[in-house]
Design an enzyme around this catalytic site. Structure first.
Site, short mmCIF file in Angstrom:
data_model
loop_
_atom_site.label_atom_id
_atom_site.label_comp_id
_atom_site.label_asym_id
_atom_site.label_seq_id
_atom_site.Cartn_x
_atom_site.Cartn_y
_atom_site.Cartn_z
N GLY A 34 1.12 -20.25 3.12
CA GLY A 34 2.07 -19.25 2.64
C GLY A 34 2.93 -18.65 3.73
CE LYS A 66 12.73 -12.28 11.93
NZ LYS A 66 11.54 -13.14 11.81
CD GLU A 87 11.32 -0.50 13.95
OE1 GLU A 87 11.85 0.46 14.52
OE2 GLU A 87 11.09 -1.59 14.54
N1 HSE Z 1 9.95 -16.40 7.88
C1 HSE Z 1 9.79 -15.33 8.82
C2 HSE Z 1 8.80 -15.76 9.90
C3 HSE Z 1 9.36 -14.08 8.12
O1 HSE Z 1 8.13 -16.79 9.75
O2 HSE Z 1 8.70 -15.10 10.93
C4 HSE Z 1 9.60 -12.82 8.84
O3 HSE Z 1 10.94 -12.56 9.13
#
Ligand code: HSE
Length: 414
Positions: free
Chosen positions: A182, A200, A124
């Site tokens: 960050g 994704k 998930e």
């Molecule tokens: N580097 C990814 C983002 C983190 O900025 O969405 C989450 O997968």
């Protein structure tokens, strides 16, 4: 009591331990069993951790302990996560993960092993961080044929684009700010070049269509070439530029699956998804549009999704959750050059009138887009649907006339 292990004590891994320990009682009620972390695997030392007694550097401690029924793999990367996950599943243990790279590249194989061993492999947290999307797609929308999935799947690039759109900040400055806050990694390549969003959408497509769509089958373009001029032209056109991961089934049964910046009309539900937020639109044949929105990254949102999967595994020990896709191949995907869409193009030219004439000969129904403060040597237009191959050919003809293509962006129908 069910014993579990957590592999990896980075941002997400430490969040998983925190959530499991801080919500011990309520989790026990929901899982109908107490859940205890027996091992935390990491090669680093954590002498001051309140869980110091649980740390091990040996994967075999976890693999060979029959008491450990569920393992959270939150190490990231393909190696050694792939080898570890495979061994755990073959040993009949269930594995949950936030590791999108591993699921996107090895998902079919790992799901098949889980099936054979009557164990579960749940992920998930691999898409959308804390946003529920895998479970809703595989369970709540199970009665639907998924027509299309499209989403803003990467928080870092959405933050950068939002700064460019709302504050007219240049790409480099916006990236620096994302790093300072960050959001972006020191090496932001996977985010800004679209690889993260590609993994994704590959996972969501595999889930929706039941066959593994490997990341290398997905045409992927990031946001590094988006200029403030394009952002301004998108606004004149009536929308915004977003990095969209999209998959839809075409009439010939093939999948149009891409990650690329797109012009999105302001009225689209995805146009208002700003900053580090993610938004995912799932079009079902029965439900119509369903939209998922929330924080797609971060320690606790992601850990929350990992822990929910642990609870699910504990509730289903010895039983299968039906999340599955079979192996896939390149024949499932429409080659990018054959995909068809309307397009925005910005050119640099000596003579706008001559450029406009050439464009009207070469493109389908082109309409000029104007912006304030446009340079004398720039010209931008939106044209109707053509295949990518036809667009490239027409663009090549413009180049031959000394009209330089500075930008070419898909116009979405979202
Ligand atoms: N580097 C990814 C983002 C983190 O900025 O969405 C989450 O997968």
């Amino acid at each position: 009591m069910v014993q579990v292990a957590v592999m990896g004590h980075g941002v997400v891994g430490s969040g998983v331990v925190e959530v499991l320990e801080n919500h011990r009682e309520s989790i026990a009620k929901r899982a109908k069993e107490e859940i205890n972390i027996k091992y935390i695997l990491d090669i680093r030392e954590f002498p001051d951790s309140p869980y110091a007694d649980k740390f091990t550097k040996s994967f075999d401690d976890i693999l060979n302990d029959d008491d450990v029924k569920v393992v959270a793999e939150v190490m990231g990367g393909v190696n050694p996560a792939y080898d570890f996950t495979k061994k755990l599943l073959l040993a009949g243990k269930s594995v949950v993960t936030s590791n999108k790279e591993l699921v996107a590249t090895k998902g079919a194989e790992l799901l098949e092993i889980a099936k054979q061993k009557n164990a579960n492999y749940l992920f998930e947290a691999s898409v959308g961080g804390g946003i529920p999307i895998i479970r809703p797609m595989s369970q709540c929308l199970a009665a639907n044929d998924v027509v299309e999935v499209a989403g803003i799947l990467n928080g870092t690039t959405n933050f950068i684009l939002t700064k460019m759109i709302r504050e007219h900040m240049g790409f480099e400055d916006a990236l620096k700010m994302a790093q300072q806050l960050g959001y972006a990694e020191k090496d932001p390549t996977a985010d800004v070049e679209g690889h993260d969003a590609c993994r994704k959408i590959a996972i969501l497509a595999s889930l929706a269509y039941g066959k593994h769509i490997y990341p290398e089958l997905v045409h992927t373009q990031g946001i590094t070439r988006i200029a403030l001029e394009d952002v301004a032209y998108a606004a004149s056109w009536g929308g915004v530029i977003k990095l969209i991961g999209q998959v839809k089934r075409l009439d010939d049964g093939k999948l149009d699956i891409t990650v690329e910046p797109m012009f999105i009309e302001s009225s689209s539900q995805l146009a208002g998804v700003d900053d580090v937020f993610n938004g995912i639109l799932v079009k079902g044949d029965a439900t119509g549009d369903v939209v998922f929105y929330g924080k797609g990254a971060g320690k606790l949102p992601t850990a929350s999704a990992v822990v929910a999967d642990i609870i699910d595994c504990v509730k289903h020990l010895g039983a299968r959750k039906y999340i599955f896709w079979a192996d896939g191949d390149a024949s499932l995907v429409k080659p990018y050059e054959e995909t068809v869409y309307p397009v925005y193009i910005r050119v640099e030219c000596d003579d706008r009138k001559l450029a406009a004439e050439a464009v009207s000969r070469l493109f389908k129904n082109p309409r000029a887009i104007v912006r304030t403060d446009a340079l004398d040597n720039e010209y931008a237009f939106a044209a109707d649907e053509m295949t990518v191959a036809q667009q490239e050919e027409a663009a090549g003809e413009l180049e031959k006339l000394g009209i330089k293509i500075r930008s070419k962006i898909r116009i979405s129908d979202l």
